[in-house]
Design an enzyme around this catalytic site. Structure first.
Site, PDB file in Angstrom:
ATOM      1  CG  ASN A   7      -1.839   1.158   1.282  1.00  0.00           C
ATOM      2  OD1 ASN A   7      -1.418   2.284   1.064  1.00  0.00           O
ATOM      3  ND2 ASN A   7      -3.100   0.921   1.573  1.00  0.00           N
ATOM      4  CG  ASP A   9      -3.069   4.684   0.512  1.00  0.00           C
ATOM      5  OD1 ASP A   9      -3.043   4.510  -0.719  1.00  0.00           O
ATOM      6  OD2 ASP A   9      -3.967   4.232   1.250  1.00  0.00           O
ATOM      7  CG  HIS A  10       1.564   6.093   4.917  1.00  0.00           C
ATOM      8  ND1 HIS A  10       0.236   6.421   4.939  1.00  0.00           N
ATOM      9  CD2 HIS A  10       1.805   5.480   6.098  1.00  0.00           C
ATOM     10  CE1 HIS A  10      -0.297   6.021   6.060  1.00  0.00           C
ATOM     11  NE2 HIS A  10       0.637   5.433   6.793  1.00  0.00           N
ATOM     12  CG  HIS A  43      -8.173   4.236   0.680  1.00  0.00           C
ATOM     13  ND1 HIS A  43      -8.385   4.114   2.030  1.00  0.00           N
ATOM     14  CD2 HIS A  43      -9.372   4.602   0.159  1.00  0.00           C
ATOM     15  CE1 HIS A  43      -9.649   4.389   2.306  1.00  0.00           C
ATOM     16  NE2 HIS A  43     -10.266   4.705   1.199  1.00  0.00           N
ATOM     17  NE  ARG A  45      -9.470   8.760   3.797  1.00  0.00           N
ATOM     18  CZ  ARG A  45      -9.761   7.966   4.826  1.00  0.00           C
ATOM     19  NH1 ARG A  45      -9.034   6.898   5.062  1.00  0.00           N
ATOM     20  NH2 ARG A  45     -10.756   8.244   5.627  1.00  0.00           N
ATOM     21  NE  ARG A  49      -7.703  11.737   5.081  1.00  0.00           N
ATOM     22  CZ  ARG A  49      -8.252  11.155   6.152  1.00  0.00           C
ATOM     23  NH1 ARG A  49      -7.548  10.267   6.840  1.00  0.00           N
ATOM     24  NH2 ARG A  49      -9.467  11.430   6.536  1.00  0.00           N
ATOM     25  CD  GLU A  70      -7.048  -0.200   0.812  1.00  0.00           C
ATOM     26  OE1 GLU A  70      -7.220   0.865   1.435  1.00  0.00           O
ATOM     27  OE2 GLU A  70      -6.256  -1.061   1.191  1.00  0.00           O
ATOM     28  CB  THR A 101      -9.537   1.862   7.064  1.00  0.00           C
ATOM     29  OG1 THR A 101      -9.016   2.422   5.865  1.00  0.00           O
ATOM     30  CG2 THR A 101     -10.884   1.249   6.804  1.00  0.00           C
ATOM     31  CD  GLU A 151      -7.436  -5.942   2.967  1.00  0.00           C
ATOM     32  OE1 GLU A 151      -7.588  -5.665   1.767  1.00  0.00           O
ATOM     33  OE2 GLU A 151      -6.736  -5.276   3.744  1.00  0.00           O
ATOM     34  CG  HIS A 191      -5.901  -1.593   9.206  1.00  0.00           C
ATOM     35  ND1 HIS A 191      -6.154  -0.575   8.315  1.00  0.00           N
ATOM     36  CD2 HIS A 191      -5.781  -1.019  10.408  1.00  0.00           C
ATOM     37  CE1 HIS A 191      -6.195   0.563   8.960  1.00  0.00           C
ATOM     38  NE2 HIS A 191      -5.977   0.328  10.230  1.00  0.00           N
ATOM     39  N   GLY A 192      -2.491  -2.673   9.909  1.00  0.00           N
ATOM     40  CA  GLY A 192      -1.713  -2.696  11.147  1.00  0.00           C
ATOM     41  C   GLY A 192      -0.664  -3.800  11.198  1.00  0.00           C
ATOM     42  CG  HIS A 214       2.214   3.026   9.266  1.00  0.00           C
ATOM     43  ND1 HIS A 214       2.026   4.380   9.183  1.00  0.00           N
ATOM     44  CD2 HIS A 214       3.031   2.835  10.320  1.00  0.00           C
ATOM     45  CE1 HIS A 214       2.682   4.980  10.153  1.00  0.00           C
ATOM     46  NE2 HIS A 214       3.296   4.061  10.867  1.00  0.00           N
TER      47      HIS A 214
HETATM   48  N1  PXP Z   1      -6.044  -2.902   4.044  1.00  0.00           N
HETATM   49  C1  PXP Z   1      -6.969  -1.905   4.083  1.00  0.00           C
HETATM   50  C2  PXP Z   1      -8.361  -2.217   3.681  1.00  0.00           C
HETATM   51  C3  PXP Z   1      -6.615  -0.604   4.496  1.00  0.00           C
HETATM   52  O1  PXP Z   1      -7.551   0.369   4.521  1.00  0.00           O
HETATM   53  C4  PXP Z   1      -5.268  -0.345   4.838  1.00  0.00           C
HETATM   54  C5  PXP Z   1      -4.867   1.043   5.240  1.00  0.00           C
HETATM   55  O2  PXP Z   1      -5.081   1.925   4.190  1.00  0.00           O
HETATM   56  C6  PXP Z   1      -4.352  -1.397   4.755  1.00  0.00           C
HETATM   57  C7  PXP Z   1      -4.763  -2.667   4.384  1.00  0.00           C
HETATM   58  C8  PXP Z   1      -2.897  -1.203   5.090  1.00  0.00           C
HETATM   59  O3  PXP Z   1      -2.797  -0.932   6.447  1.00  0.00           O
HETATM   60  P1  PXP Z   1      -1.391  -0.502   7.059  1.00  0.00           P
HETATM   61  O4  PXP Z   1      -1.027   0.802   6.428  1.00  0.00           O
HETATM   62  O5  PXP Z   1      -1.687  -0.394   8.521  1.00  0.00           O
HETATM   63  O6  PXP Z   1      -0.416  -1.577   6.713  1.00  0.00           O
END
Ligand code: PXP
Length: 239
Positions: A7, A9-10, A43, A45, A49, A70, A101, A151, A191-192, A214
């Protein structure tokens, strides 16, 4: 085989902090693929952002693995997805105030609306994944709307404060994964997840793809720091 969706996004979050052109998530995606990413996740959004429409359109052209878009289950996003045609779409809940999220999508409470969006996307050849908590009713509802994937939300597992609750959350993920596969769903998770907590989730039987952002972007920033400073010193020196 278990795959990794990175991912990015960051990377866009850093760019948007200055509304400039660097760092470019499109370049980050190329490098992630060179590093072995099996897929790229972004993602878009509603509030734009981080990832912008331009990023998604360019990623569609440049990603050589697969692109997982996403998005929230809205008409605007549906239109973009049908136009861009990512390799798959993950439907996620979205609130303007949240930092990231929070919690999975409630399929049970909006089964008709989600079912319609799944039908429109999958009817156009775009498989859909539903980001849900590992709850039996949500898994059953995801199977009912005939999404190709779910997921599993690993946030509660990642945030568990002690070993007992971590094991409890892992067991829920394991049971959820099993239930989903029996119901004909394919299973991703995310996630996380971090370098430290990923393995037990990666080892769940039947798990197909982990979406991780992340922790990878954080590490990239740090392991790249020495080189970045060295290169600036060089740029400042007489040629
Ligand atoms: N999966 C989904 C559905 C998410 O919304 C996110 C965060 O955007 C992630 C995975 C990735 O999460 P993380 O950035 O905590 O690894």
């Amino acid at each position: 085989m278990l795959t990794l969706g990175v991912n990015i996004d960051h990377i866009a979050t850093i760019r948007q902090a200055r509304r400039t052109v660097e760092p470019d998530p499109v370049a980050a995606a190329v490098l992630a693929e060179l590093g072995g990413a099996d897929g790229i996740t972004a993602h878009l959004r509603e509030d734009r952002r981080h990832i912008q429409d331009r990023d998604i359109r360019l990623l569609r052209q440049t990603v050589r693995t697969h692109l997982n878009l996403e998005m929230a289950a809205t008409e605007e996003m549906l239109g973009i997805a049908l136009d861009v045609k990512p390799d798959y779409v993950t439907l996620v809940p979205e609130k303007r105030e949240e930092v990231t999220t929070e919690g999975g999508l409630d399929i049970v409470g909006q089964i008709v609306r989600i079912g319609e969006i799944v039908d429109k996307l999958q009817g156009a050849g775009i498989p859909v994944s539903l980001f849900i908590d590992a709850e039996p009713a949500q898994i059953a509802a995801s199977a009912k709307v005939q999404a190709k994937f779910i997921e599993l939300h690993t946030g509660r597992y990642a945030e568990a404060q002690d070993e007992t609750s971590r094991q409890h959350e892992l067991a829920l993920l394991a049971t959820g994964c099993e239930q989903a596969i029996k119901a004909g769903l394919r299973v991703n998770a995310g996630h996380g997840l971090t370098y430290w907590n990923v393995y037990p989730v990666a080892a769940l039987p039947g798990m197909e793809e982990l979406n991780i952002g992340h922790t990878i972007i954080s590490r990239a920033a740090l392991v790249g720091m020495e080189r970045a400073v060295r290169e600036m010193k060089q740029a400042m020196s007489p040629r």
